[in-house]
Design a protein around this motif. Structure first.
Motif, PDB file in Angstrom:
ATOM      1  N   ARG A 342     -22.044 -34.962  -2.916  1.00 17.32           N
ATOM      2  CA  ARG A 342     -22.501 -33.562  -3.044  1.00 17.32           C
ATOM      3  C   ARG A 342     -21.358 -32.689  -3.538  1.00 17.32           C
ATOM      4  O   ARG A 342     -21.535 -31.862  -4.443  1.00 17.32           O
ATOM      5  N   ALA A 343     -20.176 -32.911  -2.966  1.00 19.88           N
ATOM      6  CA  ALA A 343     -19.010 -32.117  -3.378  1.00 19.88           C
ATOM      7  C   ALA A 343     -18.704 -32.344  -4.860  1.00 19.88           C
ATOM      8  O   ALA A 343     -18.244 -31.433  -5.549  1.00 19.88           O
ATOM      9  N   ALA A 344     -18.994 -33.543  -5.339  1.00 18.59           N
ATOM     10  CA  ALA A 344     -18.722 -33.844  -6.758  1.00 18.59           C
ATOM     11  C   ALA A 344     -19.845 -33.348  -7.665  1.00 18.59           C
ATOM     12  O   ALA A 344     -19.801 -33.550  -8.879  1.00 18.59           O
ATOM     13  N   GLY A 345     -20.884 -32.747  -7.067  1.00 21.44           N
ATOM     14  CA  GLY A 345     -21.978 -32.194  -7.872  1.00 21.44           C
ATOM     15  C   GLY A 345     -22.927 -33.261  -8.397  1.00 21.44           C
ATOM     16  O   GLY A 345     -23.662 -33.027  -9.367  1.00 21.44           O
ATOM     17  N   LEU A 346     -22.938 -34.435  -7.749  1.00 19.72           N
ATOM     18  CA  LEU A 346     -23.781 -35.524  -8.244  1.00 19.72           C
ATOM     19  C   LEU A 346     -25.049 -35.713  -7.409  1.00 19.72           C
ATOM     20  O   LEU A 346     -26.025 -36.309  -7.867  1.00 19.72           O
ATOM     21  N   GLU A 348     -27.881 -33.642  -4.809  1.00 17.84           N
ATOM     22  CA  GLU A 348     -28.348 -32.291  -4.433  1.00 17.84           C
ATOM     23  C   GLU A 348     -27.977 -31.979  -2.982  1.00 17.84           C
ATOM     24  O   GLU A 348     -27.968 -32.872  -2.126  1.00 17.84           O
ATOM     25  N   ASN A 349     -27.759 -30.706  -2.730  1.00 17.08           N
ATOM     26  CA  ASN A 349     -27.385 -30.227  -1.400  1.00 17.08           C
ATOM     27  C   ASN A 349     -28.597 -30.020  -0.520  1.00 17.08           C
ATOM     28  O   ASN A 349     -28.762 -28.959   0.052  1.00 17.08           O
ATOM     29  N   THR A 357     -28.502 -34.812  -8.715  1.00 15.63           N
ATOM     30  CA  THR A 357     -28.524 -33.600  -9.536  1.00 15.63           C
ATOM     31  C   THR A 357     -28.733 -34.045 -10.980  1.00 15.63           C
ATOM     32  O   THR A 357     -28.707 -35.253 -11.281  1.00 15.63           O
ATOM     33  N   ARG A 359     -26.682 -33.798 -13.255  1.00 12.62           N
ATOM     34  CA  ARG A 359     -25.435 -34.481 -13.598  1.00 12.62           C
ATOM     35  C   ARG A 359     -25.401 -35.891 -13.001  1.00 12.62           C
ATOM     36  O   ARG A 359     -24.948 -36.841 -13.638  1.00 12.62           O
ATOM     37  N   GLY A 360     -25.894 -36.001 -11.785  1.00 10.51           N
ATOM     38  CA  GLY A 360     -25.955 -37.307 -11.111  1.00 10.51           C
ATOM     39  C   GLY A 360     -26.869 -38.283 -11.849  1.00 10.51           C
ATOM     40  O   GLY A 360     -26.602 -39.486 -11.905  1.00 10.51           O
ATOM     41  N   LEU A 367     -22.191 -41.824  -9.456  1.00 11.66           N
ATOM     42  CA  LEU A 367     -22.816 -41.441  -8.187  1.00 11.66           C
ATOM     43  C   LEU A 367     -22.901 -42.653  -7.245  1.00 11.66           C
ATOM     44  O   LEU A 367     -22.604 -42.563  -6.046  1.00 11.66           O
TER      45      LEU A 367
END
Ligand SMILES: C[S@@+](CC[C@H](N)C(=O)[O-])C[C@H]1O[C@@H](n2cnc3c(N)ncnc32)[C@H](O)[C@@H]1O
Ligand code: SF4
Length: 373
Positions: A342-346, A348-349, A357, A359-360, A367
């Motif tokens: 999640r911290a890497a933006g891959l 979803e929160n 995401t 990006r993921g 990921l």
């Protein structure tokens, strides 16, 4: 539980194809193969402990080379051993150029309710370069035949990133496919696979920039036409997602019979076993009948990766609770890798779902690294 049935023959081998498929000789050993498949299934039954089938998938190879009579015997035999869910999905893979109207109608009468037609492209020059046995006209006629035979649910397989293809050509293929009104489209980017002719003699395929443009423009077109992308290469209309594939992607159980077929089954103690069958048709059909070629019990520390490798292919991901249901492990056990992803933006929160995401989805391998043992 789902059942995969592998039919390992094709009219001829396509130069890009890495599936366990073999050019058929003058005569297909259809009868003996059906007998062998049923014996293979019987040997698997103790592990299936009376579970109900939600899906059967006849894949290949080219299952549509087999007669309706062969599938009748198969379905009868399977039905004698296992019960079918009332709304069971039964899919058959078909190659244009291997069937006629009557055969399709017979397949439908047997209860086969979904067809997956391998088209690849609607441009004759492309089809030739891909070594296909059909032209564009036959592919179009195949979709019409499917519909007339009563298949209101059918998929078309298309590939893009083909040798010499430009953006206009790739989109023209998609538009032609959409015009045939399938409920589902599998839109694969051509990959060069080891052990294929295209690997040893690679054709010139589009540069990365063009591949990217094709992917983006294709996704936009499909979305505008009401095809919802639910997996890397899978698009469905009106919620007609492939139940068989969804079962794989949600880490469900499946039996696999036929040459080289894989299976994944949980036992009553919650252990998960992967098995695979003898790959070469000639060995699979040998009189000793050793169907199973190998098996592996999954260790608990492999399960997060195994689960995620499937679930995170789905654009919507899965409910977080499914992790525990399928693996028997506490969700808390993957809290750290989830937080890092999640911290890497891959990832979803969303605590309710395990969902990549955008990006993921694009960097799925990155990921998945977080969930390696
Ligand atoms: C088993 S085949 C489908 C049925 C039938 N054998 C046929 O080809 O018409 C599965 C699909 O995988 C796709 N495929 C096979 N090899 C591929 C590759 N190297 N790259 C991308 N897609 C591939 C094709 O779209 C093909 O239709
Ligand atoms: S793509 Fe389909 S028809 Fe071609 S060799 Fe592979 S399985 Fe057979």
């Amino acid at each position: 539980m789902a059942l995969y049935v592998h039919i390992p023959w094709c009219v001829r081998k396509c130069p890009y194809c890495d599936f366990n498929s073999h050019a058929a000789g003058a005569e297909l050993p259809e009868e003996v193969y059906v007998d062998t498949l049923l014996a293979d299934l019987a040997a698997d039954l103790p592990a299936a402990h009376g579970r109900e089938l939600v899906s059967i998938f006849f894949g290949g190879g080219t299952p549509s080379l087999f007669s309706a009579r062969a599938f009748e015997r198969l379905l009868d035999g399977i039905g004698r051993h296992l019960s079918f869910a009332r709304d069971i999905e039964i899919t058959l893979e078909a190659n244009p150029g291997t069937f006629e109207q009557e055969k399709f109608a017979d397949y439908r009468r047997l209860g086969i309710n979904r067809l997956s037609i391998g088209v690849q492209s609607f441009q004759n020059a492309q089809l030739q370069a891909l070594g296909r046995i059909h032209d564009a006209g036959e592919a179009i006629r195949a979709a019409g035949m499917a519909r007339r035979a009563g298949f209101d649910n059918f998929n078309l397989d298309l590939m893009h990133g083909l040798p010499g293809q430009d953006l206009a050509g790739a989109l023209a293929d998609l538009r032609q496919a959409i015009a045939l009104e399938p409920t589902h489209l599998s839109w694969y980017q051509l990959t060069l696979e080891p052990n294929t002719l295209f690997w040893s003699q690679p054709p010139e395929i589009p540069e990365d920039d063009l591949l990217w443009d094709i992917q983006e423009a294709g996704q936009t077109l499909l979305a505008a036409e009401g095809f919802v992308q639910y997996e890397t290469s899978a698009y469905a209309r009106n919620g007609r997602r492939a139940r068989h594939n969804l079962n794989y992607w949600t880490f469900g159980d499946f039996l696999g019979i036929g040459a080289g077929a894989h299976a994944k089954l949980s036992d009553p103690h919650g252990r998960i076993r992967r098995t695979w069958k003898t790959r070469q048709p000639r060995d699979y059909l040998a009189p000793e009948r050793r169907f199973q070629a190998g098996e592996r019990l999954l260790e608990a520390d492999e399960l997060p990766f195994e689960f995620m490798m499937n679930a995170l292919r789905l654009t919507e991901g899965v409910p977080a609770g499914l992790f525990g249901e399928r693996t028997g492990l506490p969700l808390a056990g993957i809290a750290a890798p989830c937080a890092a992803a999640r911290a890497a933006g891959l990832l979803e929160n969303d605590p309710q779902r395990l969902r990549p995401t955008a990006r993921g989805q694009l960097f799925l391998n990155d990921l998945l690294q977080y969930f390696l043992p």
